[in-house]
Design an enzyme around this catalytic site. Structure first.
Site, PDB file in Angstrom:
ATOM      1  N   LYS A  77       0.808  -1.221   0.000  1.00  0.00           N
ATOM      2  CA  LYS A  77       0.000   0.000   0.000  1.00  0.00           C
ATOM      3  C   LYS A  77       0.845   1.277   0.000  1.00  0.00           C
ATOM      4  CE  LYS A  77      -3.993  -0.156   2.242  1.00  0.00           C
ATOM      5  NZ  LYS A  77      -5.053  -0.408   3.240  1.00  0.00           N
ATOM      6  N   ASP A  89      -4.739  13.693  -3.281  1.00  0.00           N
ATOM      7  CA  ASP A  89      -4.269  14.380  -2.078  1.00  0.00           C
ATOM      8  C   ASP A  89      -4.447  13.513  -0.840  1.00  0.00           C
ATOM      9  OD1 ASP A  89      -3.596  16.579  -3.572  1.00  0.00           O
ATOM     10  OD2 ASP A  89      -5.396  17.723  -3.079  1.00  0.00           O
ATOM     11  N   ASN A  98      -4.925   2.264  -1.623  1.00  0.00           N
ATOM     12  CA  ASN A  98      -5.568   0.947  -1.645  1.00  0.00           C
ATOM     13  C   ASN A  98      -6.337   0.716  -2.939  1.00  0.00           C
ATOM     14  OD1 ASN A  98      -7.761   2.690  -1.222  1.00  0.00           O
ATOM     15  ND2 ASN A  98      -8.845   1.221   0.043  1.00  0.00           N
ATOM     16  N   ASP A 114      -9.919   4.118   2.140  1.00  0.00           N
ATOM     17  CA  ASP A 114     -10.133   3.546   3.471  1.00  0.00           C
ATOM     18  C   ASP A 114     -10.880   4.516   4.387  1.00  0.00           C
ATOM     19  OD1 ASP A 114      -9.034   1.023   3.085  1.00  0.00           O
ATOM     20  OD2 ASP A 114      -7.015   1.662   3.626  1.00  0.00           O
ATOM     21  N   ASN A 164      -0.410   4.648  20.833  1.00  0.00           N
ATOM     22  CA  ASN A 164       0.170   3.506  20.141  1.00  0.00           C
ATOM     23  C   ASN A 164       1.232   2.899  21.037  1.00  0.00           C
ATOM     24  OD1 ASN A 164       0.314   2.015  17.511  1.00  0.00           O
ATOM     25  ND2 ASN A 164       2.457   2.617  17.640  1.00  0.00           N
ATOM     26  N   ARG A 165       1.446   1.602  20.876  1.00  0.00           N
ATOM     27  CA  ARG A 165       2.461   0.962  21.724  1.00  0.00           C
ATOM     28  C   ARG A 165       3.831   1.614  21.538  1.00  0.00           C
ATOM     29  NH1 ARG A 165       1.147  -5.347  20.649  1.00  0.00           N
ATOM     30  NH2 ARG A 165       0.859  -4.500  18.552  1.00  0.00           N
ATOM     31  N   THR A 166       4.129   2.043  20.308  1.00  0.00           N
ATOM     32  CA  THR A 166       5.339   2.820  20.050  1.00  0.00           C
ATOM     33  C   THR A 166       4.926   4.281  19.931  1.00  0.00           C
ATOM     34  OG1 THR A 166       6.277   0.951  18.843  1.00  0.00           O
ATOM     35  CG2 THR A 166       7.335   3.093  18.538  1.00  0.00           C
ATOM     36  N   ARG A 167       5.242   5.069  20.950  1.00  0.00           N
ATOM     37  CA  ARG A 167       4.769   6.464  20.986  1.00  0.00           C
ATOM     38  C   ARG A 167       5.259   7.276  19.794  1.00  0.00           C
ATOM     39  NH1 ARG A 167       3.113  10.477  25.144  1.00  0.00           N
ATOM     40  NH2 ARG A 167       3.620  12.532  24.263  1.00  0.00           N
TER      41      ARG A 167
END
Length: 284
Positions: A77, A89, A98, A114, A164-167
């Site tokens: 993607k 855009d 997608n 999406d 998110n788990r990874t900031r």
């Protein structure tokens, strides 16, 4: 010269498909095949397993092979943006496409539907939803989350909280989408639900075969609209618990169905209807 030889050749039935790796799990062939049969359209939609190293070559060949476009899924993607001749855009903002349309001259037009599918699903199953009723909270910061963030901001959400788990990934989205975003640490995910009017799980957590989504819902208001992009199972544990707290919940299948409609219309010339029969066919 015979009578038939003077006639124009019969045009080939338009071809479309979905490219990804792996691709066997995709429900898109069922969905588009249903719409083709429903509307009596002489066209075909096929799964196309494509390795990353072959992507550029395949995209050059498909228009010459009678394809009018393709859907794009993991892991292509992001990569297709660099291979497209024109990018909308919203696809550029999200950083992924997608839906590809192959123009008659062979040029590739890349779009991302999406976000459209996400909002259309909410509008269909929660017609009273008001995006400006209060803050939105988005769990996750991957490609799907980026599409959701863009769509929510565009629809009129005034404050969007993200975790998110990874900031760092959340911070990157904030840097691109602006001051309406507020980043929360993963450990504080439950706190960001306080007074949130719209809550979205945009991770794969809770999907069949994946780890559960462990975000405490104690602060969740019963007035909130809660949705999950996961649709296997349809009612994830996250949605089940939200429903038990009185929330209006919307499953993720409708997003898959609605995001497909614009591509189908561009390729086959008919805007398809997303209804109960469409959901049933895709779930079979």
């Amino acid at each position: 010269m015979t009578e038939n030889s003077s006639q124009s050749p019969i045009p080939h039935a338009p071809l479309a498909g979905v490219i990804g790796m792996p691709i066997a799990h995709s429900r898109s062939p069922q969905l588009h095949g249903h719409w083709l049969r429903r509307y009596g359209i002489n066209g075909h939609y096929v799964p196309l397993p494509v390795m990353p190293e072959h992507l550029a070559e395949v995209l050059r060949i498909l228009p010459r092979a009678g394809f009018v476009g393709v859907n794009v899924t993991i892991p292509h993607k992001e990569a297709v943006l660099a291979l497209a001749d024109a990018v909308t855009d919203r696809a550029a903002l999200i950083g992924a496409a997608n839906t590809l349309i192959f123009r008659p001259d062979g040029k590739i037009h890349a779009d991302n539907t999406d976000g459209y599918g996400f909002i259309a699903n909410l509008r269909q199953h929660a017609p009273n939803w008001q995006p400006d009723a209060g803050p939105a909270a988005v769990i996750g910061a991957g490609g799907a989350a980026r599409a959701v963030v863009a769509a929510l901001l565009d629809s009129g959400v005034k404050e969007l909280r993200i975790t998110n788990r990874t900031r760092l990934r959340s911070e990157q989205i904030k840097s691109e989408f602006g001051a309406r975003l507020v980043v929360y640490d993963w450990a504080q995910a439950g706190n960001m639900l306080e007074d949130a009017a719209t809550v979205v799980n945009a991770t794969s957590l809770g999907m069949t075969g994946k780890q559960p989504l462990r975000v405490p819902l104690d602060a969740l208001s019963s007035d909130a609209l809660v949705t999950d992009l996961v649709y296997t199972p349809l009612m994830t544990p996250f949605l089940t618990e939200a429903a038990s707290r009185g929330c209006h919940v919307v499953d993720g299948l409708g997003m898959l169905l609605h995001q497909a409609a614009p591509g189908f219309e561009r390729w086959f010339g008919r805007r398809p209807e997303v209804d109960a029969e469409t959901r049933r066919v895709v779930l079979e």
